[in-house]
Scaffold this active site. Structure first.
Site, PDB file in Angstrom:
ATOM      1  N   HIS A   1       0.859  -1.191   0.000  1.00 18.59           N
ATOM      2  CA  HIS A   1       0.000   0.000   0.000  1.00 18.59           C
ATOM      3  C   HIS A   1       0.887   1.231   0.000  1.00 18.59           C
ATOM      4  O   HIS A   1       1.943   1.226   0.629  1.00 18.59           O
ATOM      5  CB  HIS A   1      -0.907   0.002   1.243  1.00 18.59           C
TER       6      HIS A   1
ATOM      7  N   ASP B   1      -8.022  -5.291   0.328  1.00 22.06           N
ATOM      8  CA  ASP B   1      -8.550  -6.117  -0.759  1.00 22.06           C
ATOM      9  C   ASP B   1      -8.157  -7.575  -0.667  1.00 22.06           C
ATOM     10  O   ASP B   1      -8.674  -8.407  -1.403  1.00 22.06           O
ATOM     11  CB  ASP B   1      -8.079  -5.557  -2.108  1.00 22.06           C
TER      12      ASP B   1
HETATM   13  N1  CMC Z   1       4.075  -7.616  -4.932  1.00 15.38           N
HETATM   14  C1  CMC Z   1       5.435  -7.604  -5.111  1.00 15.38           C
HETATM   15  N2  CMC Z   1       6.196  -6.511  -4.964  1.00 15.38           N
HETATM   16  C2  CMC Z   1       5.585  -5.375  -4.603  1.00 15.38           C
HETATM   17  C3  CMC Z   1       4.189  -5.314  -4.392  1.00 15.38           C
HETATM   18  C4  CMC Z   1       3.436  -6.498  -4.562  1.00 15.38           C
HETATM   19  N3  CMC Z   1       2.100  -6.484  -4.383  1.00 15.38           N
HETATM   20  N4  CMC Z   1       3.851  -4.049  -4.047  1.00 15.38           N
HETATM   21  C5  CMC Z   1       4.983  -3.340  -4.043  1.00 15.38           C
HETATM   22  N5  CMC Z   1       6.040  -4.142  -4.370  1.00 15.38           N
HETATM   23  C6  CMC Z   1       7.468  -3.755  -4.406  1.00 15.38           C
HETATM   24  C7  CMC Z   1       7.794  -2.936  -5.644  1.00 15.38           C
HETATM   25  O1  CMC Z   1       8.215  -3.752  -6.710  1.00 15.38           O
HETATM   26  C8  CMC Z   1       8.897  -2.041  -5.121  1.00 15.38           C
HETATM   27  O2  CMC Z   1      10.074  -2.814  -5.037  1.00 15.38           O
HETATM   28  P1  CMC Z   1      11.529  -2.115  -5.304  1.00 15.38           P
HETATM   29  O3  CMC Z   1      11.654  -1.071  -4.236  1.00 15.38           O
HETATM   30  O4  CMC Z   1      12.492  -3.233  -5.192  1.00 15.38           O
HETATM   31  O5  CMC Z   1      11.448  -1.532  -6.693  1.00 15.38           O
HETATM   32  C9  CMC Z   1       8.479  -1.744  -3.687  1.00 15.38           C
HETATM   33  O6  CMC Z   1       7.678  -2.878  -3.288  1.00 15.38           O
HETATM   34  C10 CMC Z   1       7.647  -0.473  -3.529  1.00 15.38           C
HETATM   35  O7  CMC Z   1       6.535  -0.541  -4.428  1.00 15.38           O
HETATM   36  P2  CMC Z   1       5.920   0.687  -5.226  1.00 15.38           P
HETATM   37  O8  CMC Z   1       5.248   0.171  -6.460  1.00 15.38           O
HETATM   38  O9  CMC Z   1       6.970   1.748  -5.390  1.00 15.38           O
HETATM   39  O10 CMC Z   1       4.869   1.195  -4.184  1.00 15.38           O
HETATM   40  P3  CMC Z   1       3.611   2.107  -4.483  1.00 15.38           P
HETATM   41  O11 CMC Z   1       3.318   2.837  -3.240  1.00 15.38           O
HETATM   42  O12 CMC Z   1       3.833   2.939  -5.711  1.00 15.38           O
HETATM   43  O13 CMC Z   1       2.463   1.065  -4.828  1.00 15.38           O
HETATM   44  C11 CMC Z   1       0.592  -0.364  -4.669  1.00 15.38           C
HETATM   45  C12 CMC Z   1       1.452   0.705  -3.968  1.00 15.38           C
HETATM   46  C13 CMC Z   1      -0.666  -0.636  -3.819  1.00 15.38           C
HETATM   47  C14 CMC Z   1       0.120   0.151  -6.041  1.00 15.38           C
HETATM   48  C15 CMC Z   1       1.451  -1.651  -4.823  1.00 15.38           C
HETATM   49  O14 CMC Z   1       1.842  -2.132  -3.569  1.00 15.38           O
HETATM   50  C16 CMC Z   1       0.705  -2.749  -5.602  1.00 15.38           C
HETATM   51  O15 CMC Z   1       0.725  -2.753  -6.834  1.00 15.38           O
HETATM   52  N6  CMC Z   1       0.031  -3.703  -4.877  1.00 15.38           N
HETATM   53  C17 CMC Z   1      -0.765  -4.716  -5.531  1.00 15.38           C
HETATM   54  C18 CMC Z   1      -2.114  -4.131  -5.911  1.00 15.38           C
HETATM   55  C19 CMC Z   1      -3.016  -3.933  -4.731  1.00 15.38           C
HETATM   56  O16 CMC Z   1      -3.181  -4.802  -3.885  1.00 15.38           O
HETATM   57  N7  CMC Z   1      -3.687  -2.757  -4.705  1.00 15.38           N
HETATM   58  C20 CMC Z   1      -4.680  -2.442  -3.662  1.00 15.38           C
HETATM   59  C21 CMC Z   1      -4.281  -1.244  -2.861  1.00 15.38           C
HETATM   60  S1  CMC Z   1      -5.306  -1.091  -1.402  1.00 15.38           S
HETATM   61  C22 CMC Z   1      -6.867  -0.640  -1.958  1.00 15.38           C
HETATM   62  C23 CMC Z   1      -6.923   0.667  -2.657  1.00 15.38           C
HETATM   63  O17 CMC Z   1      -6.315   1.634  -2.225  1.00 15.38           O
HETATM   64  O18 CMC Z   1      -7.615   0.730  -3.671  1.00 15.38           O
END
Ligand code: CMC
Length: 441
Positions: free
Chosen positions: A318, A376
């Protein structure tokens, strides 16, 4: 180059000093404290003073609004609505009471609750003309596409008569939207399975009525299970608001131009639809089905960690929570209750989810990045067990989040400091060049 020197620690007039080591000039930026959480650096005069913008794609360090609605402490897994902990609201309150709290800033007393429930219930029917519009969609259309279209189309029914600067008219619009969302969601479902639309029943509670419109048929009596009503109501509470997330910021940005509120909510729904946001609950179930068995979990965890593989563990991570999402804790418990009551065939999916959660939580990749289950991760399992089809999950999220969008939209319109939202950019395209006629290119 601008160099951040230091912040002075005076509580009342704290500032941050920036100095430009090329010109030797320095600038004071005021620091504003909120009730809770990090302070913000007020950069509103930065461009006027320095001729420079801030650069923050993804808004990871940007506060876009002043708000008194929702507070999140991501490090400690805290979520408060108007000061009340989400766990308390999920346990002791109901969705319409939480809606009142979000919209009006306080929990309603008995009279206020009665009036609000009546005011919302009163608007649950749709203009009959909407049903003809809805019938224009393909039967296999994604229900989010139908919801988006129908909510956007409502702006045609309520446009010229809305003065958004009149608080009473905003109130009525909010009651209308809150009341009509479950009706539209259920209609989108009924349409996709070829069953007749079931009209709302105003003697039922908000959650009961939704389940009734979803699952009743004219030929039979439908009795709603209290456990399922409680589960849906709790799911609505847990999704009701989440401060300045992508869809809420979309609603605020769309609304900042003075646009029709129904169109603004439709814009928020478009943003919610993506798999990185509200579409994740749908993606979690598809992922668990694809994993299929406990033995295959390590393979998928390995893929999630592989930077050359686009696969991510859906329902994990998140932007704000760097700890267990407090909503996920409640949702996990709710999943157990629902599956116990239903004796569901989805039990294996829940077992798989629990095992996956354990493996990921013990893996250094997820520990180092502070990736925990989010809201989720378990919601899809509950919804599926209740017989709600996967492609309707995000629609339910939208039904619940509508009140948050409305509360935030209202707060923005009522704010005297409100301006049209207009970010700037770091331009990296070509500098001005001469037009070359086509025959000379
Ligand atoms: N699986 C594997 N690696 C992950 C995941 C995941 N679900 N989420 C983040 N990472 C890794 C990412 O690759 C990055 O690694 P590195 O630093 O080595 O490059 C690190 O963790 C930070 O991730 P980010 O993409 O920079 O983080 P963000 O804040 O931009 O993204 C997120 C947040 C929710 C989009 C992401 O965690 C994600 O895609 N999660 C899966 C989708 C999900 O469950 N979304 C629901 C969010 S909660 C409900 C809502 O708000 O709608």
């Amino acid at each position: 180059m601008l160099v951040v020197q230091k912040s002075t620690k005076k509580e009342s007039a704290r500032t941050l000093t920036l100095s430009d080591n090329t010109t030797g000039k320095s600038f004071e930026l005021p620091i504003i404290n909120g009730t809770l959480g990090p302070s913000v650096i007020d950069v509103r005069r930065l461009y006027v003073e320095t001729g420079m913008f801030t650069y923050d794609p993804g808004y990871t360090s940007t506060g876009s609004a002043e708000s008194a609605i929702t507070y999140i402490d991501g490090e400690n897994g805290v979520l408060l609505h108007r000061g009340y902990a989400i766990e308390d609201l999920a346990k002791h309150s109901n969705f319409l009471e939480v809606s009142y709290l979000l919209l009006y800033g306080k929990l309603p007393n008995v009279e206020e609750n009665k009036k609000f429930t009546h005011d919302v219930t009163y608007h649950s029917m749709l203009n009959e003309q909407v049903t003809y519009f809805l019938r224009g969609f393909r039967r296999d259309a994604h229900p989010m596409a139908i919801m988006l279209g129908v909510v956007g189309a409502l702006s045609a029914f309520y446009h010229d008569n809305i003065d958004i600067n009149d608080p009473r008219q905003r109130d009525i619009t909010e009651h209308r939207l809150l009341a009509k969302m479950p009706t539209i969601a259920a209609m989108a479902y009924k349409y996709s399975i070829g069953q007749p639309f079931i009209y709302p029943r105003n003697d039922l509670s908000y959650a009961e009525n939704f389940l009734h419109m979803m699952f009743a048929v004219p030929a039979e009596e439908y009795v709603v299970s209290p456990t399922l009503v409680r589960a849906i109501d709790r799911l609505f509470i847990l999704h009701a608001d989440h401060e300045q997330n992508a869809s809420t910021s979309t609603v605020r940005l769309a609304g900042s131009s003075g646009a029709n509120p129904f169109a603004c909510i439709a814009a928020g729904m478009a943003s919610l639809w993506g798999p990185a946001h509200g579409g994740a609950n749908e993606a979690v179930v598809r992922m668990l089905q694809e994993i299929g068995s406990i033995e295959r979990i390590p393979e998928f965890v390995r893929r999630a960690k592989d930077k050359d593989d686009p696969f991510r563990l859906m329902g994990f991570g998140h932007r704000v929570y760097k700890n267990y999402d407090p909503r996920a804790t409640v949702m996990r418990q709710s999943a157990h209750e629902v599956l116990e009551e239903l004796g569901s065939r989805d039990e294996p999916l829940l077992k798989l989810a629990i095992e996956l959660e354990q493996i990921a939580l013990g893996d250094t990749y997820f520990i180092e990045r502070k990736l925990f289950p989010n809201v989720d991760f378990y919601s899809g399992i509950i919804l599926r067990a209740m017989g709600i089809p996967t492609d309707l999950f995000t629609v339910l999220f939208a039904v619940a989040r509508t009140v948050g969008w409305l509360a935030q939209w209202d707060e923005m319109i009522a704010d005297p400091a409100q301006k049209i939202g207009r970010p700037r950019q770091l331009y990296t395209g070509p500098a001005e060049r001469k037009f070359i006629p086509i025959e000379k290119r």
